[in-house]
Motif scaffolding. Structure first.
Motif, PDB file in Angstrom:
ATOM      1  N   TYR A   3       0.837  -1.080  -0.044  1.00  0.00           N
ATOM      2  CA  TYR A   3       0.092  -0.098  -0.027  1.00  0.00           C
ATOM      3  C   TYR A   3       1.047   1.115  -0.286  1.00  0.00           C
ATOM      4  N   MET A   4       0.538   2.309  -0.778  1.00  0.00           N
ATOM      5  CA  MET A   4       1.172   3.447  -0.771  1.00  0.00           C
ATOM      6  C   MET A   4       0.376   4.287   0.010  1.00  0.00           C
ATOM      7  N   MET A   5       1.137   5.237   1.163  1.00  0.00           N
ATOM      8  CA  MET A   5       0.235   6.318   1.893  1.00  0.00           C
ATOM      9  C   MET A   5       0.999   7.411   1.169  1.00  0.00           C
ATOM     10  N   ILE A   6       0.047   8.357   0.666  1.00  0.00           N
ATOM     11  CA  ILE A   6       0.433   9.681  -0.248  1.00  0.00           C
ATOM     12  C   ILE A   6       0.223  10.633   0.705  1.00  0.00           C
ATOM     13  N   MET A   7       1.273  11.328   1.169  1.00  0.00           N
ATOM     14  CA  MET A   7       1.079  12.373   2.176  1.00  0.00           C
ATOM     15  C   MET A   7       0.801  13.680   1.624  1.00  0.00           C
ATOM     16  N   ARG A   8      -0.638  14.330   1.756  1.00  0.00           N
ATOM     17  CA  ARG A   8      -0.815  15.444   1.155  1.00  0.00           C
ATOM     18  C   ARG A   8      -1.041  16.524   2.106  1.00  0.00           C
ATOM     19  N   ALA A   9      -0.864  17.890   1.477  1.00  0.00           N
ATOM     20  CA  ALA A   9      -1.055  18.819   2.495  1.00  0.00           C
ATOM     21  C   ALA A   9      -1.581  20.023   1.676  1.00  0.00           C
ATOM     22  N   THR A  10      -2.489  21.218   2.290  1.00  0.00           N
ATOM     23  CA  THR A  10      -2.961  22.078   1.772  1.00  0.00           C
ATOM     24  C   THR A  10      -1.901  23.362   2.126  1.00  0.00           C
ATOM     25  N   ASP A  11      -2.007  24.434   1.257  1.00  0.00           N
ATOM     26  CA  ASP A  11      -0.932  25.555   1.697  1.00  0.00           C
ATOM     27  C   ASP A  11      -1.326  25.972   3.237  1.00  0.00           C
ATOM     28  N   GLU A  12      -2.238  25.768   3.581  1.00  0.00           N
ATOM     29  CA  GLU A  12      -2.458  26.194   5.201  1.00  0.00           C
ATOM     30  C   GLU A  12      -1.509  25.116   5.981  1.00  0.00           C
ATOM     31  N   GLY A  13      -1.731  23.768   5.479  1.00  0.00           N
ATOM     32  CA  GLY A  13      -0.786  22.872   6.143  1.00  0.00           C
ATOM     33  C   GLY A  13       0.670  22.994   6.074  1.00  0.00           C
ATOM     34  N   TYR A  14       0.851  23.273   5.060  1.00  0.00           N
ATOM     35  CA  TYR A  14       2.478  23.766   4.791  1.00  0.00           C
ATOM     36  C   TYR A  14       2.825  24.977   5.843  1.00  0.00           C
ATOM     37  N   ALA A  15       1.943  26.022   5.669  1.00  0.00           N
ATOM     38  CA  ALA A  15       2.422  27.100   6.423  1.00  0.00           C
ATOM     39  C   ALA A  15       2.188  26.833   7.985  1.00  0.00           C
ATOM     40  N   SER A  16       1.397  26.010   8.242  1.00  0.00           N
ATOM     41  CA  SER A  16       1.568  25.467   9.721  1.00  0.00           C
ATOM     42  C   SER A  16       2.726  24.964  10.402  1.00  0.00           C
ATOM     43  N   MET A  17       3.496  24.492   9.206  1.00  0.00           N
ATOM     44  CA  MET A  17       4.908  23.641   9.563  1.00  0.00           C
ATOM     45  C   MET A  17       5.929  24.904   9.526  1.00  0.00           C
ATOM     46  N   ALA A  18       5.914  25.918   8.833  1.00  0.00           N
ATOM     47  CA  ALA A  18       6.518  26.921   8.719  1.00  0.00           C
ATOM     48  C   ALA A  18       7.511  27.299  10.017  1.00  0.00           C
ATOM     49  N   ASP A  19       6.847  27.342  11.107  1.00  0.00           N
ATOM     50  CA  ASP A  19       7.719  27.591  12.379  1.00  0.00           C
ATOM     51  C   ASP A  19       8.105  26.451  13.269  1.00  0.00           C
ATOM     52  N   VAL A  20       7.972  25.446  12.583  1.00  0.00           N
ATOM     53  CA  VAL A  20       8.256  24.270  13.332  1.00  0.00           C
ATOM     54  C   VAL A  20       9.849  23.942  13.177  1.00  0.00           C
ATOM     55  N   ASP A  21      10.600  23.980  14.339  1.00  0.00           N
ATOM     56  CA  ASP A  21      12.044  23.453  14.325  1.00  0.00           C
ATOM     57  C   ASP A  21      12.274  21.972  13.264  1.00  0.00           C
ATOM     58  N   PHE A  22      13.341  22.436  12.246  1.00  0.00           N
ATOM     59  CA  PHE A  22      13.476  21.280  11.301  1.00  0.00           C
ATOM     60  C   PHE A  22      14.026  20.024  11.863  1.00  0.00           C
ATOM     61  N   GLY A  23      14.866  20.201  12.997  1.00  0.00           N
ATOM     62  CA  GLY A  23      15.392  19.036  13.755  1.00  0.00           C
ATOM     63  C   GLY A  23      14.434  18.374  14.468  1.00  0.00           C
ATOM     64  N   LYS A  24      13.547  19.330  14.991  1.00  0.00           N
ATOM     65  CA  LYS A  24      12.307  18.357  15.813  1.00  0.00           C
ATOM     66  C   LYS A  24      11.658  17.814  14.839  1.00  0.00           C
ATOM     67  N   MET A  25      11.158  18.228  13.680  1.00  0.00           N
ATOM     68  CA  MET A  25      10.197  17.612  12.734  1.00  0.00           C
ATOM     69  C   MET A  25      11.090  16.320  12.232  1.00  0.00           C
ATOM     70  N   LEU A  26      12.396  16.328  11.852  1.00  0.00           N
ATOM     71  CA  LEU A  26      12.855  14.996  11.409  1.00  0.00           C
ATOM     72  C   LEU A  26      13.092  14.227  12.633  1.00  0.00           C
ATOM     73  N   GLU A  27      13.122  14.567  13.943  1.00  0.00           N
ATOM     74  CA  GLU A  27      13.120  13.547  14.822  1.00  0.00           C
ATOM     75  C   GLU A  27      11.663  12.926  14.916  1.00  0.00           C
ATOM     76  N   THR A  28      10.570  13.711  14.976  1.00  0.00           N
ATOM     77  CA  THR A  28       9.210  13.139  15.087  1.00  0.00           C
ATOM     78  C   THR A  28       9.090  12.179  13.906  1.00  0.00           C
ATOM     79  N   VAL A  29       9.520  12.707  12.711  1.00  0.00           N
ATOM     80  CA  VAL A  29       9.085  11.664  11.599  1.00  0.00           C
ATOM     81  C   VAL A  29       9.994  10.375  11.531  1.00  0.00           C
TER      82      VAL A  29
END
Length: 139
Positions: A3-29
């Motif tokens: 199965y393929m899980m296709i990750m999708r986001a709206t402009d608002e979704g991407y905007a909500s990630m703008a302030d997330v620390d990249f290192g923290k995001m990498l750790e979470t994922v």
């Protein structure tokens, strides 16, 4: 089954990630990916470059028209994908529910990946693809 899980986001979704620390995001994922690996279900996972770097090949004309992407009408863009080897669609759904990329503006589309075994095995092109897959260790 794959199965393929296709990750999708709206402009608002991407905007909500703008302030997330990249290192923290990498750790979470990374922690989520580690769970998939430990469970033995992860076959592939990739992120996609920003849609502003894409091109679109439109086949509605001859020759096809190539323009800078993304599609102008797009409300949600693919940001990446996972390919899982799980027993059922329900299991793929359960993994998607655990994704760390959640909240308003984020969705995951789940689609079964068809296999070469589902096509007519007496077809010349299916035989050639099977030979190629076997020669490259993909079968």
């Amino acid at each position: 089954m794959k199965y393929m899980m296709i990750m999708r986001a709206t402009d608002e979704g991407y905007a909500s990630m703008a302030d997330v620390d990249f290192g923290k995001m990498l750790e979470t994922v990374g922690r989520y990916n580690e769970e998939l690996i430990r469970a033995g279900v992860l076959l592939a996972a990739e992120g996609l470059a920003d849609a502003s770097e894409s091109v679109v090949v439109d086949y509605s004309a001859e020759p096809p028209i190539v323009t800078d992407g993304p599609y102008g009408e797009t409300k949600e863009l693919f940001g990446g994908f996972y390919i899982l080897n799980v027993a059922s669609k329900e299991e793929a759904v359960e993994w998607a529910k655990r994704s760390p990329l959640t909240g308003a503006g984020f969705k995951t589309e789940i689609r079964r990946v068809t296999t070469i075994d589902e096509f007519p095995q007496d077809n010349e092109w299916v035989r050639k693809e099977r030979e190629w897959r076997e020669s490259t260790g993909q079968l």
